[in-house]
Design a protein around this motif. Structure first.
Motif, PDB file in Angstrom:
ATOM      1  N   THR A  48       0.673  -1.070   0.111  1.00  0.00           N
ATOM      2  CA  THR A  48      -0.066   0.131  -0.226  1.00  0.00           C
ATOM      3  C   THR A  48       0.498   1.720   0.020  1.00  0.00           C
ATOM      4  O   THR A  48       0.563   2.059  -0.553  1.00  0.00           O
ATOM      5  CB  THR A  48      -0.933   0.166   0.846  1.00  0.00           C
ATOM      6  OG1 THR A  48      -1.775  -0.748   1.131  1.00  0.00           O
ATOM      7  CG2 THR A  48      -1.515   0.991   1.509  1.00  0.00           C
ATOM      8  N   HIS A  69       2.789   1.602  -3.164  1.00  0.00           N
ATOM      9  CA  HIS A  69       1.687   2.140  -4.397  1.00  0.00           C
ATOM     10  C   HIS A  69       1.168   3.711  -4.233  1.00  0.00           C
ATOM     11  O   HIS A  69       1.154   4.794  -5.206  1.00  0.00           O
ATOM     12  CB  HIS A  69       0.222   1.893  -4.491  1.00  0.00           C
ATOM     13  CG  HIS A  69       0.497   0.080  -4.754  1.00  0.00           C
ATOM     14  ND1 HIS A  69       0.927  -0.092  -6.141  1.00  0.00           N
ATOM     15  CD2 HIS A  69      -0.587  -0.899  -4.395  1.00  0.00           C
ATOM     16  CE1 HIS A  69       1.486  -1.110  -5.795  1.00  0.00           C
ATOM     17  NE2 HIS A  69      -0.179  -2.012  -5.339  1.00  0.00           N
ATOM     18  N   SER A  70       1.128   4.388  -2.933  1.00  0.00           N
ATOM     19  CA  SER A  70       1.504   5.580  -2.416  1.00  0.00           C
ATOM     20  C   SER A  70       2.448   6.432  -2.980  1.00  0.00           C
ATOM     21  O   SER A  70       2.043   7.667  -4.118  1.00  0.00           O
ATOM     22  CB  SER A  70       0.733   5.826  -1.111  1.00  0.00           C
ATOM     23  OG  SER A  70      -0.183   5.410  -0.394  1.00  0.00           O
ATOM     24  N   GLU A  81       4.687   5.607  -5.661  1.00  0.00           N
ATOM     25  CA  GLU A  81       4.156   5.853  -7.145  1.00  0.00           C
ATOM     26  C   GLU A  81       3.572   6.838  -7.087  1.00  0.00           C
ATOM     27  O   GLU A  81       3.390   7.402  -8.230  1.00  0.00           O
ATOM     28  CB  GLU A  81       3.963   4.466  -7.792  1.00  0.00           C
ATOM     29  CG  GLU A  81       4.639   3.190  -7.048  1.00  0.00           C
ATOM     30  CD  GLU A  81       4.204   1.828  -8.130  1.00  0.00           C
ATOM     31  OE1 GLU A  81       4.557   0.362  -7.541  1.00  0.00           O
ATOM     32  OE2 GLU A  81       2.781   1.982  -7.965  1.00  0.00           O
ATOM     33  N   ASP A  82       2.252   7.211  -6.621  1.00  0.00           N
ATOM     34  CA  ASP A  82       1.106   8.367  -7.266  1.00  0.00           C
ATOM     35  C   ASP A  82       2.017   9.724  -6.701  1.00  0.00           C
ATOM     36  O   ASP A  82       1.942  10.721  -7.709  1.00  0.00           O
ATOM     37  CB  ASP A  82      -0.259   7.479  -6.200  1.00  0.00           C
ATOM     38  CG  ASP A  82      -1.337   9.009  -6.743  1.00  0.00           C
ATOM     39  OD1 ASP A  82      -1.240   8.489  -7.502  1.00  0.00           O
ATOM     40  OD2 ASP A  82      -2.057   9.608  -6.206  1.00  0.00           O
ATOM     41  N   ILE A  83       2.833   9.399  -5.912  1.00  0.00           N
ATOM     42  CA  ILE A  83       3.562  10.787  -5.926  1.00  0.00           C
ATOM     43  C   ILE A  83       4.566  11.083  -7.100  1.00  0.00           C
ATOM     44  O   ILE A  83       4.174  12.088  -7.243  1.00  0.00           O
ATOM     45  CB  ILE A  83       4.198  10.658  -4.320  1.00  0.00           C
ATOM     46  CG1 ILE A  83       3.250  10.742  -3.223  1.00  0.00           C
ATOM     47  CG2 ILE A  83       5.226  11.625  -3.644  1.00  0.00           C
ATOM     48  CD1 ILE A  83       3.992  10.314  -1.400  1.00  0.00           C
ATOM     49  N   LYS A 111       4.261  10.128  -9.932  1.00  0.00           N
ATOM     50  CA  LYS A 111       3.654  10.264 -10.546  1.00  0.00           C
ATOM     51  C   LYS A 111       3.043  12.108 -10.951  1.00  0.00           C
ATOM     52  O   LYS A 111       3.328  12.660 -11.566  1.00  0.00           O
ATOM     53  CB  LYS A 111       2.396   9.552 -10.717  1.00  0.00           C
ATOM     54  CG  LYS A 111       1.847   9.912 -12.058  1.00  0.00           C
ATOM     55  CD  LYS A 111      -0.101   9.096 -12.298  1.00  0.00           C
ATOM     56  CE  LYS A 111      -1.036   9.648 -10.829  1.00  0.00           C
ATOM     57  NZ  LYS A 111      -2.275   9.185 -11.153  1.00  0.00           N
ATOM     58  N   HIS A 112       2.607  12.345  -9.822  1.00  0.00           N
ATOM     59  CA  HIS A 112       2.244  13.678  -9.506  1.00  0.00           C
ATOM     60  C   HIS A 112       3.992  15.226  -9.504  1.00  0.00           C
ATOM     61  O   HIS A 112       4.143  15.914 -10.396  1.00  0.00           O
ATOM     62  CB  HIS A 112       1.442  14.133  -8.810  1.00  0.00           C
ATOM     63  CG  HIS A 112      -0.134  13.034  -8.505  1.00  0.00           C
ATOM     64  ND1 HIS A 112      -0.799  13.468  -9.005  1.00  0.00           N
ATOM     65  CD2 HIS A 112      -0.588  12.558  -7.898  1.00  0.00           C
ATOM     66  CE1 HIS A 112      -1.861  13.138  -9.261  1.00  0.00           C
ATOM     67  NE2 HIS A 112      -1.718  12.645  -8.575  1.00  0.00           N
TER      68      HIS A 112
END
Length: 278
Positions: free
Chosen positions: A255, A258-259, A261-263, A265-266
């Motif tokens: 989890t 994945h968090s 990975e999102d950070i 991406k932004h």
């Protein structure tokens, strides 16, 4: 590049004699003159609402009131302060609901470098002060930069608070320490307790993410200057590997990965804005 005002509010070293800040301090002194010479309490309260950054509800402060800028002060509902309240708001001063402040209290966010050459150069900095709900500060209390007090905290007269404390305590002395704990009449529900914990953690995470974005912006500027691609797959995999190693509980590892990975991406999207469309 950050302005001196932006540096000041962020708690970084800044030059206090910046013309913008000098002009704003002059304006704040004009407001202080109006506030402190107004005999009508209702009008004085309205002037305070117009001067402070945020006032959620009723506010009443006896003269004299002293502050640096005013716009860095946020006050909750039903706030009262007795005579000679000093709020040095270099950095944000955040006061919760139903707080009371005795006479001659000082909330001081401003500080200076310890090294004398740097201090004499005119550089200053600060750290925010936060008071929770239902905080009562006795006469002559001093709160130094960076202190956070939780809900229902009482500070005995003449105390100097040099570090942060949680909810439901009575503090006293110099430096202030816990004298006793306050037994609240109603025990909070377990869900409420955990949600408050998450709220506190979220504020800390948001501050860290803001610091991370500062670094992301600097990297984006370097990539633009050197015409380097925004995406660096090897670097991102290294970041994720560091994250996986930092997580102690295996159940959380996926989890949290994945968090991040999102950070990232932004972060890439923000760097792309800086660098220009590719």
């Amino acid at each position: 590049m950050k302005t001196e005002k932006e540096k000041m509010i962020a708690g970084e070293l800044y030059f206090a004699e910046d013309p913008v800040l000098v002009a704003e301090r002059k304006h704040s002194r004009e407001q202080m003159h109006l506030i402190n010479h107004e005999l009508d309490g209702d009008i004085r309260s309205q002037l305070l609402k117009e001067t402070f950054g945020h006032v959620a509800g009723k506010i009443y402060m006896e003269p004299t009131v002293a502050f640096d800028y005013g716009y860095n002060i946020s006050v909750g509902k039903n706030f009262y302060a007795n005579f000679n309240c000093t709020l040095l708001d270099i950095c944000p001063i955040t006061i919760g609901d139903a707080c009371m402040i005795g006479p001659n209290v000082q909330l001081l966010t401003a500080t200076h470098p310890l090294e004398p050459v740097k201090r004499n150069s005119g550089l200053e900095s600060g750290k925010p002060i936060t008071l929770g709900n239902n905080v009562w500060l006795g006469g002559g209390v001093v709160i130094i930069p960076g202190v956070t007090l939780g809900d229902n905290v009482v500070v005995a007269a003449g105390s100097v608070v040099t570090k942060s404390f949680g909810d439901n305590v009575v503090l006293g002395g110099n430096p202030a320490k816990v004298i006793k704990r306050i037994e609240t009449e109603k025990t909070e529900e377990p869900l409420t307790i955990q949600r408050k914990k998450i709220d506190t953690l979220d504020r800390k995470i948001a501050q860290l993410l803001e610091e991370r974005m500062d670094a992301v912006a600097e990297i984006g500027a370097i990539k633009k200057q050197t015409n380097t691609n925004v995406l660096d797959s090897k670097r991102e995999e290294k970041v994720l590997d560091n994250v996986r190693q930092a997580v102690n509980n295996p159940a959380y590892r996926e989890t949290i990965q994945h968090s991040f990975e999102d950070i990232m991406k932004h972060s890439r999207a923000y760097q792309a804005q800086i660098k220009g469309a590719e």
